[in-house]
Design an enzyme around this catalytic site. Structure first.
Site, PDB file in Angstrom:
ATOM      1  N   LYS A 206       0.839  -1.200   0.000  1.00 58.41           N
ATOM      2  CA  LYS A 206       0.000   0.000   0.000  1.00 58.41           C
ATOM      3  C   LYS A 206       0.876   1.253   0.000  1.00 58.41           C
ATOM      4  O   LYS A 206       0.686   2.163  -0.781  1.00 58.41           O
ATOM      5  CB  LYS A 206      -0.906  -0.020   1.234  1.00 58.41           C
ATOM      6  CG  LYS A 206      -1.772   1.201   1.353  1.00 58.41           C
ATOM      7  CD  LYS A 206      -2.541   1.198   2.661  1.00 58.41           C
ATOM      8  CE  LYS A 206      -3.156   2.580   2.875  1.00 58.41           C
ATOM      9  NZ  LYS A 206      -3.800   2.707   4.173  1.00 58.41           N
ATOM     10  N   GLU A 212      10.833  -4.835   3.550  1.00 56.13           N
ATOM     11  CA  GLU A 212      10.832  -6.253   3.181  1.00 56.13           C
ATOM     12  C   GLU A 212      10.350  -6.447   1.743  1.00 56.13           C
ATOM     13  O   GLU A 212      10.938  -7.190   0.950  1.00 56.13           O
ATOM     14  CB  GLU A 212       9.903  -7.050   4.117  1.00 56.13           C
ATOM     15  CG  GLU A 212      10.356  -7.129   5.559  1.00 56.13           C
ATOM     16  CD  GLU A 212       9.758  -6.047   6.440  1.00 56.13           C
ATOM     17  OE1 GLU A 212       9.545  -4.915   5.940  1.00 56.13           O
ATOM     18  OE2 GLU A 212       9.527  -6.319   7.627  1.00 56.13           O
ATOM     19  N   GLY A 267      -4.250  -1.452   5.764  1.00 57.59           N
ATOM     20  CA  GLY A 267      -3.499  -2.642   5.337  1.00 57.59           C
ATOM     21  C   GLY A 267      -4.160  -3.939   5.771  1.00 57.59           C
ATOM     22  O   GLY A 267      -4.320  -4.866   4.972  1.00 57.59           O
ATOM     23  N   ARG A 268      -4.584  -4.002   7.026  1.00 60.80           N
ATOM     24  CA  ARG A 268      -5.156  -5.266   7.526  1.00 60.80           C
ATOM     25  C   ARG A 268      -6.614  -5.461   7.101  1.00 60.80           C
ATOM     26  O   ARG A 268      -7.252  -6.430   7.495  1.00 60.80           O
ATOM     27  CB  ARG A 268      -4.995  -5.346   9.045  1.00 60.80           C
ATOM     28  CG  ARG A 268      -5.502  -4.138   9.806  1.00 60.80           C
ATOM     29  CD  ARG A 268      -5.040  -4.128  11.257  1.00 60.80           C
ATOM     30  NE  ARG A 268      -5.392  -2.899  11.940  1.00 60.80           N
ATOM     31  CZ  ARG A 268      -4.663  -1.787  11.904  1.00 60.80           C
ATOM     32  NH1 ARG A 268      -3.553  -1.747  11.210  1.00 60.80           N
ATOM     33  NH2 ARG A 268      -5.052  -0.720  12.577  1.00 60.80           N
ATOM     34  N   GLU A 353      -3.361  -5.556  15.743  1.00 60.55           N
ATOM     35  CA  GLU A 353      -2.859  -4.293  15.190  1.00 60.55           C
ATOM     36  C   GLU A 353      -3.945  -3.210  15.289  1.00 60.55           C
ATOM     37  O   GLU A 353      -3.642  -2.026  15.304  1.00 60.55           O
ATOM     38  CB  GLU A 353      -2.409  -4.474  13.722  1.00 60.55           C
ATOM     39  CG  GLU A 353      -1.236  -3.564  13.356  1.00 60.55           C
ATOM     40  CD  GLU A 353      -0.718  -3.753  11.924  1.00 60.55           C
ATOM     41  OE1 GLU A 353      -1.528  -3.920  11.003  1.00 60.55           O
ATOM     42  OE2 GLU A 353       0.504  -3.690  11.738  1.00 60.55           O
ATOM     43  N   HIS A 384      -3.707 -31.902  21.343  1.00 59.02           N
ATOM     44  CA  HIS A 384      -2.584 -32.698  21.840  1.00 59.02           C
ATOM     45  C   HIS A 384      -1.428 -31.799  22.234  1.00 59.02           C
ATOM     46  O   HIS A 384      -0.282 -32.226  22.261  1.00 59.02           O
ATOM     47  CB  HIS A 384      -2.168 -33.709  20.771  1.00 59.02           C
ATOM     48  CG  HIS A 384      -3.326 -34.598  20.404  1.00 59.02           C
ATOM     49  ND1 HIS A 384      -3.640 -35.733  21.125  1.00 59.02           N
ATOM     50  CD2 HIS A 384      -4.287 -34.467  19.461  1.00 59.02           C
ATOM     51  CE1 HIS A 384      -4.731 -36.279  20.608  1.00 59.02           C
ATOM     52  NE2 HIS A 384      -5.142 -35.529  19.607  1.00 59.02           N
ATOM     53  N   LYS A 512      10.349  -0.087  12.939  1.00 62.85           N
ATOM     54  CA  LYS A 512      10.798   0.061  11.546  1.00 62.85           C
ATOM     55  C   LYS A 512      11.951   1.061  11.488  1.00 62.85           C
ATOM     56  O   LYS A 512      12.963   0.825  10.840  1.00 62.85           O
ATOM     57  CB  LYS A 512       9.658   0.612  10.674  1.00 62.85           C
ATOM     58  CG  LYS A 512       8.610  -0.388  10.277  1.00 62.85           C
ATOM     59  CD  LYS A 512       7.664   0.269   9.275  1.00 62.85           C
ATOM     60  CE  LYS A 512       6.408  -0.531   9.079  1.00 62.85           C
ATOM     61  NZ  LYS A 512       5.415   0.125   8.250  1.00 62.85           N
TER      62      LYS A 512
HETATM   63  O1  F6P Z   1       3.397  -3.693   9.836  1.00 63.14           O
HETATM   64  C1  F6P Z   1       2.703  -2.519   9.650  1.00 63.14           C
HETATM   65  C2  F6P Z   1       2.040  -2.428   8.341  1.00 63.14           C
HETATM   66  O2  F6P Z   1       1.845  -1.081   8.142  1.00 63.14           O
HETATM   67  C3  F6P Z   1       0.714  -3.188   8.238  1.00 63.14           C
HETATM   68  O3  F6P Z   1      -0.353  -2.495   8.768  1.00 63.14           O
HETATM   69  C4  F6P Z   1       0.611  -3.389   6.769  1.00 63.14           C
HETATM   70  O4  F6P Z   1      -0.345  -4.339   6.451  1.00 63.14           O
HETATM   71  C5  F6P Z   1       2.030  -3.801   6.450  1.00 63.14           C
HETATM   72  O5  F6P Z   1       2.827  -2.967   7.281  1.00 63.14           O
HETATM   73  C6  F6P Z   1       2.443  -3.681   5.005  1.00 63.14           C
HETATM   74  O6  F6P Z   1       2.379  -2.366   4.544  1.00 63.14           O
HETATM   75  P1  F6P Z   1       2.441  -2.013   3.015  1.00 63.14           P
HETATM   76  O7  F6P Z   1       1.264  -2.635   2.340  1.00 63.14           O
HETATM   77  O8  F6P Z   1       2.392  -0.510   2.970  1.00 63.14           O
HETATM   78  O9  F6P Z   1       3.727  -2.548   2.453  1.00 63.14           O
END
Ligand code: F6P
Length: 548
Positions: A206, A212, A267-268, A353, A384, A512
């Site tokens: 987003k 990453e 995002g979530r 979150e 288990h 971050k």
């Molecule tokens: O970990 C925080 C966060 O902002 C989440 O809310 C989000 O889903 C994720 O990082 C990935 O963010 P992006 O879609 O901007 O790469």
């Protein structure tokens, strides 16, 4: 805003909690034959039995009164209508618009967002069909056979877990692979063995700033070029989903290959947007649309059903009851369905979150516990393992048992066993086993009396452990959409009660920023002396181990 704990509705709940704390659900079931029939609700293909909870009708009414007093109706309306309820980022919260199949326009700052939503869905549909139909080919003319989806957090969990949950609906046209972690082992393992000429990379971010995802995409691009593709060929093999189109273009993604999303999609909460493109590619667009329709169905239910028939409201208020009046620290999700094994991880991000916060909308510290730890795994495996602690550990861990009544490739024996374990566990949690029952079981054993008594203590199960049971006919895309939207709205209701902004996530930002500073330290770009001595020591060890 009034202190939540000083509200009469809260104090009434406190009094009710003390009055029923020593009562046992086992007795309630024996005394009240209608309990189970009364405490059940069914909508959108989901059936909820909430009778195995430590609540009376009076408690449920008191919980609904608290939700009303906190302005649930008005706040729900404000969310659906596109008001900027994410007040720390001044954003609307409109995942519901992404699955709005009504004709109602949805306005953000006076502009209807529905035309853009529909246009993006259309673009996703055409692209999916072109990939599946072989019209969108790789640069050598081969059809696309593999899709590598790169993203993390909400840009990973939704696509990965929904695709997994709907495994029986997978299209044969492509195989989907997911990469999230920056740990190079992950991308290496996924790319290893793929033919670059028949691989499509979907990069989902987003913000288009997530370390990453940027790094994994860089590595995928380097792999593609190394395998023989050229810079010009990248356009046929790399597409992006982002609200930051300029950054995506600058990164090297062709503009026509960018699927937009908007800042009003959290995002979530984003699987319903173009972030769901990997789902459409894996299952076909028609199934993705069914997922959206299921969620829309739940939106309508949530918006219109009275509190006492409203699935998200009931689940949310039961959660408030245990978190705030029974000191429950966590909530466990137990899907009894192999394909739904990722659900706890999905709801974990969604809930933790959103409501892992300690400040109210007004910026005041809360004086009460908020979001619980969400965890769990598929049944029967957990039986288990960690179920022991749920049965006999200290405190209570409310549970959601989730079971499809029918599964694909149904083997009656397997499925009957799965269902009986699911129902048997919630029954055991509720009724427990008394000391006297345990003693009676040991009656015929050749034991000294004190040894018998000692063993009976160990075997005693307190019971009175709460759970919900959620059943559905089978896990179709429509049902899954409804199930996920139910949990989204549950989290929303709890955020309303706890006076939180459920739609920001400032807590993840510091980590971050510091991660980036440490990287600069490892790469020798900043003076290490600025770090605390423990961090300096860890960096030194890392550098030593990686010295040329
Ligand atoms: O970990 C925080 C966060 O902002 C989440 O809310 C989000 O889903 C994720 O990082 C990935 O963010 P992006 O879609 O901007 O790469």
């Amino acid at each position: 805003m009034t202190d939540l704990t000083a509200m009469p509705q809260w104090q009434h709940l406190e009094a009710l909690a003390s009055s029923i704390r020593d009562q046992h659900m086992r007795d309630w079931f024996t005394q009240d034959e209608d309990r189970a029939a009364r405490m059940q609700v069914e909508s959108c293909g989901l059936y909820l039995d909430f009778s195995k909870n430590r609540v009376t009708d009076e408690v449920m009414q008191a919980l609904f009164s608290l939700a009303d007093a906190q302005g649930l109706n008005e706040k729900r309306q404000r969310m659906f209508s596109g008001e900027a309820i994410n007040t720390t980022e001044n954003r609307a919260v409109l995942h519901t618009a992404l699955r709005n199949f009504s004709d109602t326009p949805v306005l953000v700052a006076g502009k209807d967002v529905m035309p853009e939503v529909r246009a993006t869905l259309k673009k996703m549909e055409s692209f999916t069909q072109a990939v599946h139909g072989g019209e969108h080919k790789g640069y050598t003319g081969k059809p696309i056979k593999h899709v590598v989806s790169i993203g993390i957090g909400g840009s990973f969990l939704g696509p990965k877990i929904m695709t997994e949950a709907l495994s029986p609906y997978r299209s044969d046209a492509v195989r989907i692979h997911f990469v999230a972690n920056v740990d190079g082992c992950h991308i290496h393992d996924v790319l290893n063995g793929l033919d670059h000429a028949e691989t499509l990379v979907v990069m989902s971010s987003k913000s288009f700033t997530t370390q990453e995802t940027l790094q994994n995409t860089e590595s995928a691009k380097a792999w593609f070029l190394q395998q023989g593709g050229t810079q010009q060929d990248v356009a046929k093999h790399f597409v992006a989903v982002s609200s930051n189109v300029d950054a995506a273009v600058e990164f090297g993604i062709a503009k026509e290959n960018i699927f937009p999303m908007w800042d009003w999609v959290g995002g979530r909460y984003s699987l319903w947007s173009a972030i769901g493109l990997p789902i459409a590619l894996a299952l076909g667009f028609a199934n993705f649309k069914q997922l959206l329709e299921g969620a829309h169905h739940m939106d309508k239910h949530f918006a219109t059903a009275p509190n006492d028939r409203n699935l998200p409201v009931i689940l949310a208020m039961l959660g408030v009851w245990y978190r705030n009046f029974f000191d429950a620290q966590s909530h466990v999700l137990l899907p009894y369905y192999h394909y739904l094994r990722g659900l706890p991880a999905y709801v974990q991000q969604l809930d933790m979150e959103s409501n892992g916060k300690m400040v109210t909308q007004q910026g005041e510290r809360v004086s009460y516990p908020t979001g619980p730890v969400i965890w769990g795994s598929e049944g029967t495996n957990g039986q288990h393992s960690f179920h022991q602690l749920i049965h006999q550990g200290h405190g209570i861990i409310p549970a959601d048992f989730i079971l499809p009544l029918n599964v694909p490739n149904q083997d009656d024996t397997h499925h009957a066993m799965l269902a009986s374990n699911c129902f048997g566990q919630s029954q055991a949690l509720m009724q427990g086993k008394t000391y006297d029952e345990c003693l009676a079981d040991l009656a015929n054993k050749e034991l000294q009396e004190d040894e018998r008594a000692r063993l009976a203590e160990h075997k005693t199960m307190p019971g009175n452990k709460p759970s919900n049971t959620i059943l559905f006919d089978s896990l179709t895309p429509h049902t899954l959409g409804a199930l996920i939207a139910m949990y989204e709205h549950k989290v929303f209701v709890q955020g309303v009660v706890w006076q939180l902004n459920s739609f920001d996530q400032w807590g993840v930002e510091l980590g971050k920023a510091l991660g980036n500073q440490v990287l600069a330290g490892i790469q020798g770009d900043v003076d290490e002396a600025k770090f605390d001595t423990s961090t300096q020591q860890l960096i030194a060890r890392f550098k030593h181990a990686n010295a040329p």
